[in-house]
Write a protein that holds these residues in place. Sequence first.
Motif, PDB file in Angstrom:
ATOM      1  N   VAL A 187       0.832  -1.209   0.000  1.00 30.49           N
ATOM      2  CA  VAL A 187       0.000   0.000   0.000  1.00 30.49           C
ATOM      3  C   VAL A 187       0.868   1.261   0.000  1.00 30.49           C
ATOM      4  CG1 VAL A 187      -1.733   1.310   1.294  1.00 30.49           C
ATOM      5  CG2 VAL A 187      -1.971  -1.167   1.026  1.00 30.49           C
ATOM      6  N   PHE A 188       1.874   1.324   0.855  1.00 34.19           N
ATOM      7  CA  PHE A 188       2.722   2.525   0.891  1.00 34.19           C
ATOM      8  C   PHE A 188       3.517   2.713  -0.407  1.00 34.19           C
ATOM      9  CE2 PHE A 188       6.543   4.972   2.088  1.00 34.19           C
ATOM     10  CZ  PHE A 188       5.914   6.159   2.442  1.00 34.19           C
ATOM     11  N   PRO A 189       4.155   1.666  -0.950  1.00 38.16           N
ATOM     12  CA  PRO A 189       4.811   1.859  -2.249  1.00 38.16           C
ATOM     13  C   PRO A 189       3.835   2.320  -3.345  1.00 38.16           C
ATOM     14  CG  PRO A 189       5.629  -0.133  -1.246  1.00 38.16           C
ATOM     15  CD  PRO A 189       4.495   0.351  -0.381  1.00 38.16           C
ATOM     16  N   LEU A 190       2.603   1.831  -3.289  1.00 38.04           N
ATOM     17  CA  LEU A 190       1.588   2.291  -4.243  1.00 38.04           C
ATOM     18  C   LEU A 190       1.325   3.776  -4.046  1.00 38.04           C
ATOM     19  CD1 LEU A 190      -0.593   1.757  -6.403  1.00 38.04           C
ATOM     20  CD2 LEU A 190      -2.122   1.090  -4.525  1.00 38.04           C
ATOM     21  N   TRP A 191       1.251   4.215  -2.789  1.00 40.79           N
ATOM     22  CA  TRP A 191       1.050   5.637  -2.509  1.00 40.79           C
ATOM     23  C   TRP A 191       2.214   6.463  -3.060  1.00 40.79           C
ATOM     24  CZ3 TRP A 191       3.248   9.524   0.586  1.00 40.79           C
ATOM     25  CH2 TRP A 191       2.435  10.640   0.805  1.00 40.79           C
ATOM     26  N   CYS A 192       3.436   5.949  -2.891  1.00 39.64           N
ATOM     27  CA  CYS A 192       4.618   6.644  -3.420  1.00 39.64           C
ATOM     28  C   CYS A 192       4.558   6.729  -4.946  1.00 39.64           C
ATOM     29  CB  CYS A 192       5.899   5.958  -2.959  1.00 39.64           C
ATOM     30  SG  CYS A 192       6.182   6.130  -1.186  1.00 39.64           S
ATOM     31  N   LEU A 193       4.091   5.677  -5.585  1.00 38.46           N
ATOM     32  CA  LEU A 193       3.883   5.720  -7.032  1.00 38.46           C
ATOM     33  C   LEU A 193       2.860   6.802  -7.388  1.00 38.46           C
ATOM     34  CD1 LEU A 193       4.567   4.401  -9.779  1.00 38.46           C
ATOM     35  CD2 LEU A 193       2.685   2.815  -9.349  1.00 38.46           C
ATOM     36  N   GLY A 194       1.848   6.931  -6.546  1.00 42.55           N
ATOM     37  CA  GLY A 194       0.863   7.995  -6.735  1.00 42.55           C
ATOM     38  C   GLY A 194       1.476   9.386  -6.625  1.00 42.55           C
ATOM     39  N   LEU A 195       2.518   9.527  -5.792  1.00 42.63           N
ATOM     40  CA  LEU A 195       3.228  10.812  -5.730  1.00 42.63           C
ATOM     41  C   LEU A 195       3.850  11.140  -7.081  1.00 42.63           C
ATOM     42  CD1 LEU A 195       5.100  10.638  -2.296  1.00 42.63           C
ATOM     43  CD2 LEU A 195       3.116  12.055  -2.857  1.00 42.63           C
ATOM     44  N   ALA A 196       4.402  10.121  -7.741  1.00 40.97           N
ATOM     45  CA  ALA A 196       4.989  10.333  -9.072  1.00 40.97           C
ATOM     46  C   ALA A 196       3.909  10.720 -10.074  1.00 40.97           C
ATOM     47  CB  ALA A 196       5.727   9.076  -9.522  1.00 40.97           C
ATOM     48  N   VAL A 197       2.752  10.076  -9.990  1.00 45.34           N
ATOM     49  CA  VAL A 197       1.632  10.441 -10.871  1.00 45.34           C
ATOM     50  C   VAL A 197       1.231  11.893 -10.604  1.00 45.34           C
ATOM     51  CG1 VAL A 197      -0.800   9.975 -11.428  1.00 45.34           C
ATOM     52  CG2 VAL A 197       0.799   8.070 -11.104  1.00 45.34           C
ATOM     53  N   GLY A 198       1.181  12.265  -9.323  1.00 43.95           N
ATOM     54  CA  GLY A 198       0.854  13.654  -8.969  1.00 43.95           C
ATOM     55  C   GLY A 198       1.874  14.636  -9.506  1.00 43.95           C
ATOM     56  N   ALA A 199       3.151  14.264  -9.485  1.00 42.55           N
ATOM     57  CA  ALA A 199       4.191  15.143 -10.035  1.00 42.55           C
ATOM     58  C   ALA A 199       3.998  15.331 -11.534  1.00 42.55           C
ATOM     59  CB  ALA A 199       5.575  14.559  -9.745  1.00 42.55           C
ATOM     60  N   VAL A 200       3.647  14.254 -12.226  1.00 49.93           N
ATOM     61  CA  VAL A 200       3.397  14.362 -13.676  1.00 49.93           C
ATOM     62  C   VAL A 200       2.186  15.256 -13.929  1.00 49.93           C
ATOM     63  CG1 VAL A 200       2.689  13.070 -15.733  1.00 49.93           C
ATOM     64  CG2 VAL A 200       4.499  12.174 -14.253  1.00 49.93           C
ATOM     65  N   LEU A 201       1.141  15.091 -13.137  1.00 48.59           N
ATOM     66  CA  LEU A 201      -0.041  15.951 -13.301  1.00 48.59           C
ATOM     67  C   LEU A 201       0.299  17.412 -13.002  1.00 48.59           C
ATOM     68  CD1 LEU A 201      -2.848  13.688 -11.804  1.00 48.59           C
ATOM     69  CD2 LEU A 201      -2.385  14.189 -14.208  1.00 48.59           C
ATOM     70  N   ASN A 202       1.143  17.653 -12.001  1.00 45.93           N
ATOM     71  CA  ASN A 202       1.599  19.019 -11.738  1.00 45.93           C
ATOM     72  C   ASN A 202       2.346  19.579 -12.950  1.00 45.93           C
ATOM     73  OD1 ASN A 202       0.540  19.252  -9.180  1.00 45.93           O
ATOM     74  ND2 ASN A 202       2.458  18.815  -8.125  1.00 45.93           N
ATOM     75  N   LEU A 203       3.175  18.762 -13.553  1.00 41.71           N
ATOM     76  CA  LEU A 203       3.935  19.183 -14.737  1.00 41.71           C
ATOM     77  C   LEU A 203       2.985  19.547 -15.874  1.00 41.71           C
ATOM     78  CD1 LEU A 203       6.607  19.517 -16.301  1.00 41.71           C
ATOM     79  CD2 LEU A 203       6.446  17.091 -16.870  1.00 41.71           C
ATOM     80  N   LEU A 204       1.998  18.689 -16.107  1.00 41.92           N
ATOM     81  CA  LEU A 204       1.064  18.934 -17.213  1.00 41.92           C
ATOM     82  C   LEU A 204       0.173  20.145 -16.948  1.00 41.92           C
ATOM     83  CD1 LEU A 204       0.018  15.247 -17.982  1.00 41.92           C
ATOM     84  CD2 LEU A 204       1.598  16.701 -19.296  1.00 41.92           C
ATOM     85  N   ARG A 205      -0.245  20.326 -15.714  1.00 42.29           N
ATOM     86  CA  ARG A 205      -1.181  21.407 -15.397  1.00 42.29           C
ATOM     87  C   ARG A 205      -0.486  22.738 -15.125  1.00 42.29           C
ATOM     88  NH1 ARG A 205      -4.020  25.188 -14.710  1.00 42.29           N
ATOM     89  NH2 ARG A 205      -5.914  25.347 -13.494  1.00 42.29           N
ATOM     90  N   PHE A 206       0.652  22.692 -14.419  1.00 35.44           N
ATOM     91  CA  PHE A 206       1.295  23.915 -13.979  1.00 35.44           C
ATOM     92  C   PHE A 206       2.687  24.125 -14.529  1.00 35.44           C
ATOM     93  CE2 PHE A 206      -1.630  22.687 -10.548  1.00 35.44           C
ATOM     94  CZ  PHE A 206      -2.453  23.798 -10.540  1.00 35.44           C
ATOM     95  N   GLY A 207       3.206  23.143 -15.261  1.00 32.85           N
ATOM     96  CA  GLY A 207       4.547  23.261 -15.802  1.00 32.85           C
ATOM     97  C   GLY A 207       5.617  23.021 -14.761  1.00 32.85           C
ATOM     98  N   SER A 208       5.228  22.436 -13.627  1.00 32.65           N
ATOM     99  CA  SER A 208       6.185  22.157 -12.566  1.00 32.65           C
ATOM    100  C   SER A 208       5.892  20.777 -12.010  1.00 32.65           C
ATOM    101  CB  SER A 208       6.064  23.205 -11.465  1.00 32.65           C
ATOM    102  OG  SER A 208       7.002  22.957 -10.459  1.00 32.65           O
ATOM    103  N   ALA A 209       6.804  19.837 -12.255  1.00 35.83           N
ATOM    104  CA  ALA A 209       6.584  18.453 -11.854  1.00 35.83           C
ATOM    105  C   ALA A 209       6.875  18.221 -10.400  1.00 35.83           C
ATOM    106  CB  ALA A 209       7.432  17.514 -12.706  1.00 35.83           C
ATOM    107  N   ARG A 210       7.802  18.936  -9.868  1.00 34.97           N
ATOM    108  CA  ARG A 210       8.192  18.704  -8.482  1.00 34.97           C
ATOM    109  C   ARG A 210       8.486  20.031  -7.825  1.00 34.97           C
ATOM    110  NH1 ARG A 210      14.191  16.569  -8.542  1.00 34.97           N
ATOM    111  NH2 ARG A 210      14.925  18.564  -9.116  1.00 34.97           N
ATOM    112  N   SER A 211       8.504  19.997  -6.541  1.00 34.68           N
ATOM    113  CA  SER A 211       8.747  21.233  -5.812  1.00 34.68           C
ATOM    114  C   SER A 211      10.193  21.411  -5.446  1.00 34.68           C
ATOM    115  CB  SER A 211       7.919  21.258  -4.544  1.00 34.68           C
ATOM    116  OG  SER A 211       6.806  20.481  -4.615  1.00 34.68           O
ATOM    117  N   ALA A 212      10.950  20.357  -5.491  1.00 34.14           N
ATOM    118  CA  ALA A 212      12.362  20.496  -5.119  1.00 34.14           C
ATOM    119  C   ALA A 212      13.239  20.001  -6.236  1.00 34.14           C
ATOM    120  CB  ALA A 212      12.633  19.702  -3.848  1.00 34.14           C
TER     121      ALA A 212
END
Length: 137
Positions: free
Chosen positions: A112-137
Amino acid sequence: MAAYNPAFRRYLRRFVPLTFAYVASIALATAVIPDDAPAGIGTIAIAVLPGLAVVGWLWAMARLLVELDDEYLRMLEVRKFLVATGTTLAVTSVWGILELYTSVPKLPVFFVFPLWCLGLAVGAVLNLLRFGSARSA
């Protein structure tokens, strides 16, 4: 740039040692505890160590959100957390129902936790597509 943000530097100072502790405790548990070992005080104590590192990771991520004073960077992190949580809840709920009614393999809770971490990567990609910024650091 976000990499110079003090909150991210503090986050990395917390995250990196916890990662080493996680890897070391997994190695220790794998080396010391035989497969199908009985649940005794010693085996439970060793087996719990990696979980404590995971709890530390969650604490480090929560501290990052608290310490980020840049609202845009905090929003990007929160979006990643929400995508990760939604993805995890969706996958585990659907898979759990499949387990109830079909003969699909059981999903060990460990994943479950590794799946959640994978979801963080999906969220970073969505941030990139929506805001042009994949990650905050």
